[in-house]
Structures are given as C-alpha cells and as structure tokens.
Design a protein around this motif. Sequence first.
Motif, PDB file in Angstrom:
ATOM      1  N   LEU A   1       0.830  -1.204   0.000  1.00 17.02           N
ATOM      2  CA  LEU A   1       0.000   0.000   0.000  1.00 17.02           C
ATOM      3  C   LEU A   1       0.868   1.259   0.000  1.00 17.02           C
ATOM      4  N   ALA A   2       2.002   1.211   0.691  1.00 25.22           N
ATOM      5  CA  ALA A   2       2.912   2.358   0.695  1.00 25.22           C
ATOM      6  C   ALA A   2       3.477   2.606  -0.704  1.00 25.22           C
ATOM      7  N   LEU A   3       3.859   1.530  -1.385  1.00 21.15           N
ATOM      8  CA  LEU A   3       4.361   1.654  -2.760  1.00 21.15           C
ATOM      9  C   LEU A   3       3.290   2.255  -3.668  1.00 21.15           C
ATOM     10  N   VAL A   4       2.075   1.738  -3.555  1.00 17.62           N
ATOM     11  CA  VAL A   4       0.977   2.243  -4.378  1.00 17.62           C
ATOM     12  C   VAL A   4       0.708   3.712  -4.076  1.00 17.62           C
ATOM     13  N   ALA A   5       0.763   4.102  -2.805  1.00 20.24           N
ATOM     14  CA  ALA A   5       0.503   5.491  -2.421  1.00 20.24           C
ATOM     15  C   ALA A   5       1.539   6.433  -3.021  1.00 20.24           C
ATOM     16  N   VAL A   6       2.812   6.036  -2.978  1.00 21.19           N
ATOM     17  CA  VAL A   6       3.869   6.871  -3.538  1.00 21.19           C
ATOM     18  C   VAL A   6       3.698   7.041  -5.041  1.00 21.19           C
ATOM     19  N   LEU A   7       3.382   5.949  -5.737  1.00 23.63           N
ATOM     20  CA  LEU A   7       3.225   6.009  -7.186  1.00 23.63           C
ATOM     21  C   LEU A   7       1.958   6.772  -7.576  1.00 23.63           C
ATOM     22  N   ILE A   8       0.874   6.584  -6.817  1.00 24.84           N
ATOM     23  CA  ILE A   8      -0.353   7.331  -7.084  1.00 24.84           C
ATOM     24  C   ILE A   8      -0.113   8.831  -6.932  1.00 24.84           C
ATOM     25  N   THR A   9       0.597   9.215  -5.878  1.00 21.47           N
ATOM     26  CA  THR A   9       0.876  10.629  -5.651  1.00 21.47           C
ATOM     27  C   THR A   9       1.766  11.196  -6.748  1.00 21.47           C
ATOM     28  N   ALA A  10       2.752  10.426  -7.194  1.00 21.15           N
ATOM     29  CA  ALA A  10       3.635  10.886  -8.264  1.00 21.15           C
ATOM     30  C   ALA A  10       2.855  11.100  -9.559  1.00 21.15           C
ATOM     31  N   ALA A  11       2.014  10.134  -9.921  1.00 18.70           N
ATOM     32  CA  ALA A  11       1.218  10.271 -11.144  1.00 18.70           C
ATOM     33  C   ALA A  11       0.223  11.419 -11.031  1.00 18.70           C
ATOM     34  N   THR A  12      -0.359  11.594  -9.851  1.00 18.44           N
ATOM     35  CA  THR A  12      -1.294  12.694  -9.635  1.00 18.44           C
ATOM     36  C   THR A  12      -0.573  14.036  -9.740  1.00 18.44           C
ATOM     37  N   ARG A  13       0.612  14.113  -9.152  1.00 22.57           N
ATOM     38  CA  ARG A  13       1.400  15.350  -9.215  1.00 22.57           C
ATOM     39  C   ARG A  13       1.753  15.689 -10.668  1.00 22.57           C
ATOM     40  N   ALA A  14       2.157  14.686 -11.431  1.00 18.95           N
ATOM     41  CA  ALA A  14       2.527  14.920 -12.824  1.00 18.95           C
ATOM     42  C   ALA A  14       1.326  15.314 -13.668  1.00 18.95           C
ATOM     43  N   THR A  15       0.151  14.793 -13.336  1.00 19.08           N
ATOM     44  CA  THR A  15      -1.054  15.102 -14.101  1.00 19.08           C
ATOM     45  C   THR A  15      -1.593  16.488 -13.777  1.00 19.08           C
ATOM     46  N   LEU A  16      -1.625  16.822 -12.495  1.00 16.54           N
ATOM     47  CA  LEU A  16      -2.252  18.077 -12.073  1.00 16.54           C
ATOM     48  C   LEU A  16      -1.270  19.238 -11.980  1.00 16.54           C
ATOM     49  N   HIS A  17      -0.015  18.948 -11.639  1.00 14.87           N
ATOM     50  CA  HIS A  17       0.982  20.005 -11.490  1.00 14.87           C
ATOM     51  C   HIS A  17       2.292  19.579 -12.154  1.00 14.87           C
ATOM     52  N   PRO A  18       2.298  19.522 -13.493  1.00 11.49           N
ATOM     53  CA  PRO A  18       3.491  19.035 -14.201  1.00 11.49           C
ATOM     54  C   PRO A  18       4.718  19.919 -14.010  1.00 11.49           C
ATOM     55  N   TYR A  19       4.534  21.154 -13.551  1.00 10.34           N
ATOM     56  CA  TYR A  19       5.672  22.051 -13.338  1.00 10.34           C
ATOM     57  C   TYR A  19       6.453  21.678 -12.079  1.00 10.34           C
ATOM     58  N   LYS A  20       5.875  20.846 -11.194  1.00  9.45           N
ATOM     59  CA  LYS A  20       6.557  20.448  -9.956  1.00  9.45           C
ATOM     60  C   LYS A  20       7.494  19.282 -10.253  1.00  9.45           C
ATOM     61  N   ARG A  21       8.528  19.580 -11.003  1.00  8.77           N
ATOM     62  CA  ARG A  21       9.424  18.527 -11.456  1.00  8.77           C
ATOM     63  C   ARG A  21      10.336  18.051 -10.340  1.00  8.77           C
ATOM     64  N   GLY A  22      10.979  16.957 -10.597  1.00 13.58           N
ATOM     65  CA  GLY A  22      11.898  16.347  -9.653  1.00 13.58           C
ATOM     66  C   GLY A  22      12.354  15.040 -10.250  1.00 13.58           C
ATOM     67  N   ALA A  23      12.648  14.080  -9.420  1.00  7.53           N
ATOM     68  CA  ALA A  23      13.030  12.752  -9.896  1.00  7.53           C
ATOM     69  C   ALA A  23      11.774  11.998 -10.312  1.00  7.53           C
ATOM     70  N   CYS A  24      11.326  12.261 -11.552  1.00  7.28           N
ATOM     71  CA  CYS A  24      10.116  11.623 -12.085  1.00  7.28           C
ATOM     72  C   CYS A  24       8.911  11.880 -11.173  1.00  7.28           C
ATOM     73  N   TYR A  25       8.871  13.042 -10.535  1.00  8.67           N
ATOM     74  CA  TYR A  25       7.767  13.472  -9.666  1.00  8.67           C
ATOM     75  C   TYR A  25       7.649  12.618  -8.408  1.00  8.67           C
ATOM     76  N   LEU A  26       8.649  11.814  -8.135  1.00 11.14           N
ATOM     77  CA  LEU A  26       8.624  10.950  -6.948  1.00 11.14           C
ATOM     78  C   LEU A  26       9.151  11.712  -5.735  1.00 11.14           C
ATOM     79  N   ARG A  27       8.400  11.633  -4.642  1.00 13.96           N
ATOM     80  CA  ARG A  27       8.807  12.273  -3.401  1.00 13.96           C
ATOM     81  C   ARG A  27       8.344  11.411  -2.229  1.00 13.96           C
ATOM     82  N   LEU A  28       8.891  11.716  -1.075  1.00  9.62           N
ATOM     83  CA  LEU A  28       8.428  11.113   0.172  1.00  9.62           C
ATOM     84  C   LEU A  28       8.158  12.257   1.140  1.00  9.62           C
ATOM     85  N   GLY A  29       6.892  12.591   1.295  1.00 10.04           N
ATOM     86  CA  GLY A  29       6.549  13.727   2.132  1.00 10.04           C
ATOM     87  C   GLY A  29       5.147  13.614   2.682  1.00 10.04           C
ATOM     88  N   ALA A  30       4.615  14.763   3.095  1.00  5.44           N
ATOM     89  CA  ALA A  30       3.299  14.781   3.724  1.00  5.44           C
ATOM     90  C   ALA A  30       2.203  14.336   2.761  1.00  5.44           C
TER      91      ALA A  30
END
Length: 291
Positions: free
Chosen positions: A64-93
Amino acid sequence: MVGSILGGAFRLLRQHPLSVLVWAILYLVGIFAIGLLRILIAPADPDNVAEALGAGLLSQGLALALVAVLITAATRATLHPYKRGACYLRLGANELRVFALVVLLTIATMVVTFLLTLANGLLLGLLAWLVPGAATGWLGAALLLVEMAGLIFVQVRLSIALPLTYLYETITVDEAWSQSRGHFWSIFGAFAVLALLLAAAGLALLAVFLLPILATLGQTGANLQALMETMLMLVLAAKNLPAASQVALVSGILALTALGFVLMTATLASAARTMLGLQDGQIEDLRHPRR
C-alpha cells in the motif's frame, strides 16, 4: 466529458514517457520484491497465527505504501506538471496522507465485504426457507448483482478522493462524494473505456503468440464452456512456446499491467481536474476544501 477525462490521462503518457516508464518499473519490481519478502518472512509453522498475521500485515502495508507513492507521483505529474523532480517521486506529507487514505479505504472495503458475506448467508438462508426450489438461486443471484452494483457505485463516487487528498492537502472523502455528484456515468465511462482498451491490447498481445487458439473461440462461440476450454489451451500453448517467446509474452503482460496501473491513476487525477474545472497551479486555493 469521458473524452476529456481520458485525454488528460493519455496526455500524461505522451508528455512524460520517462516518468511513466520509471513508475511502471518501480511498480513491478516493488510488487515482486514485496512478494519475495512475504515468502521469506513467512513463519515456518503454518499454525502460528500471530507470526502469519504479522507477516501479512507487513507485506500488505509495504504494498500500500508503494501504491501510495506512485499514485501521488502520477497525480502530481497530471495536475501540477511544473513540480518537477526525480520523475515526480517524493516522500513527504502528501504521500503520507494518500497512504493513510489508501489504508482507510482498504480496511473499509474489507469490513464491508465481511459484513456483506454475513448478511448474504442470513438472507440466502431465509430465502431458501421462504421460497424453496430453483427460485432461490435466481433471487440469490439478483441479490448479489444489486450488491455489486451498489459497491461499484460507491467506489466510483469515492474514486477521486485520492487526487482530492493531494489537492486539498488533507484527507477527504466527503468532498469526493460531493464533487462526483451527477458525474457517476462520466467517471465510470472513462474507466470502462480504459478497461476495454487495455483488454484489447492484451488480446492483441496474446494474438501475436497464440492466434490459432484464439481463432477457435470465434468458431465455437463465446459461451462459458468454450471460454474455459480456450483459457486452458492458452495456458498449455504458452508453456510450449520457445523460451524467447515466453519471456517476450510475460514481459508484455507485465508491461501492460504496469501501464494499466499508471493510466488508471492518471484517469483518477484527470477526473478530479475535470470535476473541479482546475488549471495548473491552483493548489494554493485548495488547501482548505471549498464549500
């Protein structure tokens, strides 16, 4: 609206192919590693319920943690593509909130499933007593269909809770129910079309290696017995393929599975954007849900 939702999902694939590839690899490698860990930490004594439960909870939590991280990354890339980083992957709030929501939804699904199983046992027993004979089977089937329809309705209405939790920066479920009101068929239609596209891609992949067997299904008709026999023949034929073809087929199936996961997540994010009429960069306005 279905086209708009799917357009946003496939736009992610077109605009960020490297990120999609990385997410897919992480998904497959992560699931495989968690499955391997589950085998390694399984108790030697199968009757040791405490250790078995602990191993199961650990592996499920990691998944579930893996899925949550990937879901958040895909959501970030879809809704806020300007928030770039390492493939939109982060570990945060944001990831923590999405993980908490995924856990809550998983627990709620398990509880509802358990309660429905108990209720079905009582109702079907009562039906068998009140209406003996073949009618009991039909009534039981109708009951199950109604329950399935109800579960699908609730799941679709609550599906955008994950991207809304990212957008609002707070765990929210009631807002998803509110924002999806009147849009059930649009969201359901988007997922149905995507599922059909993925199924068609899967059949095309199978046809490349196993076309003669698939052709027999068209000759015998799509009845249940023919489907079961065709599935058995497909499994046997796949085992008899050359090693290189087996690797290619399995790799294609795994790639399609990972791509389906990413596209489903992007569809959720695109649906949330469509429901709210959002443009890029509006996260500051959404930290507290609008009423």
